[in-house]
Write an enzyme that holds these catalytic residues in place. Structure first.
Site, PDB file in Angstrom:
ATOM      1  N   TYR A  12     128.698 106.091  54.293  1.00  9.62           N
ATOM      2  CA  TYR A  12     128.574 104.652  54.580  1.00  9.62           C
ATOM      3  C   TYR A  12     128.087 103.859  53.354  1.00  9.62           C
ATOM      4  O   TYR A  12     128.816 103.040  52.791  1.00  9.62           O
ATOM      5  CB  TYR A  12     127.639 104.466  55.782  1.00  9.62           C
ATOM      6  CG  TYR A  12     127.210 103.046  56.087  1.00  9.62           C
ATOM      7  CD1 TYR A  12     128.105 101.980  56.009  1.00  9.62           C
ATOM      8  CD2 TYR A  12     125.899 102.784  56.483  1.00  9.62           C
ATOM      9  CE1 TYR A  12     127.702 100.683  56.310  1.00  9.62           C
ATOM     10  CE2 TYR A  12     125.494 101.491  56.798  1.00  9.62           C
ATOM     11  CZ  TYR A  12     126.383 100.446  56.706  1.00  9.62           C
ATOM     12  OH  TYR A  12     125.980  99.171  57.001  1.00  9.62           O
ATOM     13  N   ILE A  13     126.871 104.124  52.915  1.00  9.34           N
ATOM     14  CA  ILE A  13     126.325 103.308  51.823  1.00  9.34           C
ATOM     15  C   ILE A  13     126.981 103.701  50.501  1.00  9.34           C
ATOM     16  O   ILE A  13     127.321 102.843  49.676  1.00  9.34           O
ATOM     17  CB  ILE A  13     124.787 103.430  51.768  1.00  9.34           C
ATOM     18  CG1 ILE A  13     124.188 103.034  53.133  1.00  9.34           C
ATOM     19  CG2 ILE A  13     124.217 102.557  50.662  1.00  9.34           C
ATOM     20  CD1 ILE A  13     122.711 103.316  53.267  1.00  9.34           C
ATOM     21  N   ASP A  32     131.136 114.896  47.210  1.00  8.77           N
ATOM     22  CA  ASP A  32     130.831 114.786  48.637  1.00  8.77           C
ATOM     23  C   ASP A  32     131.347 116.050  49.320  1.00  8.77           C
ATOM     24  O   ASP A  32     132.438 116.523  49.005  1.00  8.77           O
ATOM     25  CB  ASP A  32     131.512 113.548  49.233  1.00  8.77           C
ATOM     26  CG  ASP A  32     130.847 113.061  50.510  1.00  8.77           C
ATOM     27  OD1 ASP A  32     130.360 111.921  50.538  1.00  8.77           O
ATOM     28  OD2 ASP A  32     130.817 113.850  51.494  1.00  8.77           O
ATOM     29  N   GLY A  37     130.687 112.388  55.492  1.00  5.75           N
ATOM     30  CA  GLY A  37     131.606 111.428  54.859  1.00  5.75           C
ATOM     31  C   GLY A  37     133.040 111.721  55.273  1.00  5.75           C
ATOM     32  O   GLY A  37     133.302 112.707  55.971  1.00  5.75           O
ATOM     33  N   SER A  83     120.531 112.193  57.263  1.00  2.00           N
ATOM     34  CA  SER A  83     119.682 111.007  57.407  1.00  2.00           C
ATOM     35  C   SER A  83     119.287 110.663  58.839  1.00  2.00           C
ATOM     36  O   SER A  83     118.841 109.559  59.098  1.00  2.00           O
ATOM     37  CB  SER A  83     120.385 109.807  56.776  1.00  2.00           C
ATOM     38  OG  SER A  83     121.585 109.555  57.462  1.00  2.00           O
ATOM     39  N   THR A 123     113.802 105.757  51.227  1.00  2.00           N
ATOM     40  CA  THR A 123     113.754 105.118  52.550  1.00  2.00           C
ATOM     41  C   THR A 123     112.372 104.574  52.892  1.00  2.00           C
ATOM     42  O   THR A 123     111.346 105.128  52.456  1.00  2.00           O
ATOM     43  CB  THR A 123     114.171 106.146  53.629  1.00  2.00           C
ATOM     44  OG1 THR A 123     113.882 105.613  54.921  1.00  2.00           O
ATOM     45  CG2 THR A 123     113.408 107.451  53.501  1.00  2.00           C
ATOM     46  N   TYR A 147     112.675 114.021  57.912  1.00  2.00           N
ATOM     47  CA  TYR A 147     113.602 113.237  57.084  1.00  2.00           C
ATOM     48  C   TYR A 147     112.832 112.451  56.013  1.00  2.00           C
ATOM     49  O   TYR A 147     113.127 112.541  54.814  1.00  2.00           O
ATOM     50  CB  TYR A 147     114.426 112.281  57.962  1.00  2.00           C
ATOM     51  CG  TYR A 147     115.136 111.222  57.159  1.00  2.00           C
ATOM     52  CD1 TYR A 147     116.148 111.557  56.277  1.00  2.00           C
ATOM     53  CD2 TYR A 147     114.757 109.876  57.258  1.00  2.00           C
ATOM     54  CE1 TYR A 147     116.791 110.583  55.521  1.00  2.00           C
ATOM     55  CE2 TYR A 147     115.387 108.905  56.506  1.00  2.00           C
ATOM     56  CZ  TYR A 147     116.400 109.258  55.638  1.00  2.00           C
ATOM     57  OH  TYR A 147     117.003 108.289  54.880  1.00  2.00           O
ATOM     58  N   LYS A 151     112.567 112.841  51.607  1.00  2.00           N
ATOM     59  CA  LYS A 151     112.762 111.768  50.624  1.00  2.00           C
ATOM     60  C   LYS A 151     111.501 111.576  49.770  1.00  2.00           C
ATOM     61  O   LYS A 151     111.589 111.289  48.574  1.00  2.00           O
ATOM     62  CB  LYS A 151     113.141 110.468  51.341  1.00  2.00           C
ATOM     63  CG  LYS A 151     114.489 110.534  52.054  1.00  2.00           C
ATOM     64  CD  LYS A 151     115.650 110.424  51.081  1.00  2.00           C
ATOM     65  CE  LYS A 151     116.995 110.459  51.760  1.00  2.00           C
ATOM     66  NZ  LYS A 151     118.124 110.213  50.857  1.00  2.00           N
TER      67      LYS A 151
END
Ligand code: UDP
Length: 330
Positions: A12-13, A32, A37, A83, A123, A147, A151
């Site tokens: 997405y991002i 990827d 994805g 995520s 995040t 999660y 990060k």
């Protein structure tokens, strides 16, 4: 022109960031593993500039090294990660191995090949339960789920790698990312979808599930959770600016990416009704585990240092998300 390695560029991002980089005339190499994805996204991106794709996994260090050997990579933008907060609680091993070990392999390949600039997708979940709102970058980082821990570990690893090896990082701490490409080329495509805006929008189509609103008894303006929704196009622009910052010799740094504004679930829901011009059915449910009442960013630092300026309103983000859902999600 410079070549940027984008890990997770089929997501997405990541895919929106690839478009933003192509618009700045960068060459892009995507890594990827297509676990979340989509190959269709890669095919779309290839239409808009110089994009090379490697279907490989960060957990395969030899394959990662080859990418650096075969391409003259100037810098890395690192999105590839799992995520989902809820899943990370149930299966932390999946998260620690993929997110942390994968990043260690990436950093190793960077050092072996003398690439010393990375922009990293961090995040707001690294802050944990907010002690004050809006949250600035000085807020303590005490994640409340695996999660967020992954990060935060990576942020700390990057600090140590800067001190020891001179690897410069910009860590961008995202709040709630929303919207889609304003030309409907790419958009949010998660299976299953867990996020608020796509779930509301999907519920308006035939065969869509009734939207479930999680919790109306929070200590907030209307009882529903408040989040800071940042448009994905505004968000990826910060990555382009972060690369420029590193290219200009900027030191390792970290920035919140949000709007400084909070919207409740009910406000987002009303905005979706307005944009779609539909009355949307809703099931009010119990609270979802692990949702803090409010999360809002203080974004002054990114504005001052990166000269970043988010521009889109919540309605504009919802409109772009709706256009994408109509074409692709319905
Ligand atoms: N939410 C909801 N219904 C959904 C998805 C989300 O009510 O189908 C709520 C969720 O409980 C939270 C807010 O919307 O209060 C934002 O959730 P999302 O999963 O989009 O992002 P998060 O804040 O978890 O990163």
């Amino acid at each position: 022109m410079k070549t940027i390695l984008v890990t997770g560029g089929a997501g997405y991002i990541g895919s929106h960031c690839v478009l933003a980089l192509l618009e700045q005339n960068y060459n892009v190499v995507i890594l990827d593993n297509l676990s979340t994805g989509h190959i269709e996204t890669v095919e779309t991106l290839k239409k808009y500039g110089n994009v090379k794709f490697y279907n490989t996994d960060l957990l395969e260090p030899a394959n990662v090294d080859v990418i650096f050997k075969e391409n003259n990579i100037d810098a890395v933008v690192h999105f590839a990660a799992f995520s989902q907060v809820g899943e990370s609680v149930i299966n932390p091993q999946k998260y620690y191995i993929n997110n942390v070990c994968g990043t260690l392999n990436l950093l190793q390949a960077m050092l072996t090949n003398n690439v010393k600039k990375i922009v990293f997708s961090s995040t707001a979940a690294t802050y944990g339960e907010p002690k004050y709102i809006p949250i600035d970058e000085k807020h303590t980082q005490e994640p409340i789920n695996p999660y967020g821990q992954t990060k935060l570990f990576i942020e700390k690893i990057m600090d140590d790698y800067d001190k020891a090896y001179g690897l410069k990082s910009v860590r961008l701490r995202y709040f709630n990312v929303a919207g889609a490409d304003s030309k409907t080329r790419v958009g949010e495509w998660h299976e299953p979808e867990t996020h608020l805006i796509p779930n509301i929008l999907k519920s308006t189509f035939n065969g869509g599930q009734t939207f479930k609103m999680f919790g109306t008894d929070y200590d907030t303006k209307d009882g529903t959770c408040v989040r800071d929704y940042i448009d994905v196009e505004d968000l990826v622009n910060a990555h382009v600016l972060a690369l420029q910052y590193l290219n200009n010799g900027g030191e390792t740094n970290y920035f919140n990416l949000g709007t400084n504004n909070g919207n409740s679930v009910k406000e987002v829901f009303s905005a979706c009704e307005k944009v779609t011009n539909k009355t949307i059915a809703v099931d009010v449910m119990e609270r979802r585990a692990g949702d803090p009442a409010s999360l809002v960013a203080d974004n002054k630092k990114a504005k001052e240092i990166l000269k970043w300026q988010p521009k889109k309103t919540l309605e504009e983000s919802i409109k772009n998300a709706y256009e994408w859902e109509k074409v692709n999600g319905n």
